[in-house]
Design a protein around this motif. Structure first.
Motif, short mmCIF file in Angstrom:
data_model
loop_
_atom_site.label_atom_id
_atom_site.label_comp_id
_atom_site.label_asym_id
_atom_site.label_seq_id
_atom_site.Cartn_x
_atom_site.Cartn_y
_atom_site.Cartn_z
N GLN A 1 0.84 -1.19 0.00
CA GLN A 1 0.00 0.00 0.00
C GLN A 1 0.88 1.24 0.00
O GLN A 1 1.85 1.33 0.74
CB GLN A 1 -0.90 -0.01 1.23
N CYS A 2 0.53 2.22 -0.83
CA CYS A 2 1.27 3.47 -0.90
C CYS A 2 1.07 4.23 0.42
O CYS A 2 -0.05 4.45 0.85
CB CYS A 2 0.78 4.32 -2.06
N PRO A 3 2.17 4.64 1.07
CA PRO A 3 2.02 5.35 2.35
C PRO A 3 1.42 6.75 2.20
O PRO A 3 0.83 7.27 3.14
CB PRO A 3 3.44 5.41 2.90
N SER A 4 1.52 7.34 1.01
CA SER A 4 1.01 8.70 0.81
C SER A 4 -0.48 8.72 0.49
O SER A 4 -1.24 9.45 1.12
CB SER A 4 1.77 9.38 -0.33
N CYS A 5 -0.88 7.94 -0.50
CA CYS A 5 -2.28 7.99 -0.95
C CYS A 5 -3.07 6.74 -0.59
O CYS A 5 -4.25 6.63 -0.93
CB CYS A 5 -2.34 8.24 -2.45
N LYS A 6 -2.44 5.78 0.05
CA LYS A 6 -3.07 4.53 0.49
C LYS A 6 -3.60 3.68 -0.66
O LYS A 6 -4.47 2.84 -0.50
CB LYS A 6 -4.23 4.79 1.48
N GLY A 7 -3.05 3.90 -1.86
CA GLY A 7 -3.45 3.10 -3.01
C GLY A 7 -2.80 1.73 -2.97
O GLY A 7 -1.63 1.60 -2.68
N PRO A 8 -3.56 0.68 -3.28
CA PRO A 8 -3.00 -0.68 -3.26
C PRO A 8 -2.13 -0.93 -4.48
O PRO A 8 -2.45 -0.50 -5.59
CB PRO A 8 -4.23 -1.58 -3.27
N LEU B 1 5.19 -0.11 -6.63
CA LEU B 1 5.14 1.00 -5.69
C LEU B 1 6.23 2.02 -5.98
O LEU B 1 5.98 3.23 -5.95
CB LEU B 1 5.27 0.50 -4.25
N HIS C 1 4.34 10.85 -6.53
CA HIS C 1 4.81 11.54 -5.33
C HIS C 1 6.33 11.75 -5.42
O HIS C 1 7.10 11.15 -4.66
CB HIS C 1 4.48 10.72 -4.07
N PHE D 1 7.80 -3.44 4.06
CA PHE D 1 6.56 -4.04 3.59
C PHE D 1 6.52 -5.54 3.77
O PHE D 1 5.52 -6.17 3.53
CB PHE D 1 6.35 -3.71 2.11
#
Length: 73
Positions: free
Chosen positions: A38-45, A52, A60, A71
């Motif tokens: 999961q992206c730590p900035s936008c929480k996208g899987p 990533l 970003h 991870f």
């Protein structure tokens, strides 16, 4: 109504076909299991750490990419 019996048979046959297709196989659970990062900035899987990194570089650019070890589960 000349085709009355044929229409009824066709309707019944179509209902049987639709009923057999009704229990479709959903892939939502398999998809959710495949998206492990999961992206730590936008929480996208994301599917993998490599994806990533590409995402972070394009979406970003000012944010540092976290290490792959963070991870691992």
């Amino acid at each position: 109504m000349v085709r009355g019996a044929a229409k009824q048979q066709a309707r019944e046959r179509n209902q049987k076909q639709q009923a057999s297709k009704a229990g479709g196989v959903s892939q939502l659970k398999a998809r959710a299991e495949g998206l492990k990062v999961q992206c730590p900035s936008c929480k996208g899987p994301m599917a993998s750490y490599k994806v990533l990194v590409q995402h972070m570089e394009s979406k970003h650019p000012g944010v540092a990419v976290p290490s792959e070890a963070s991870f691992a589960k």
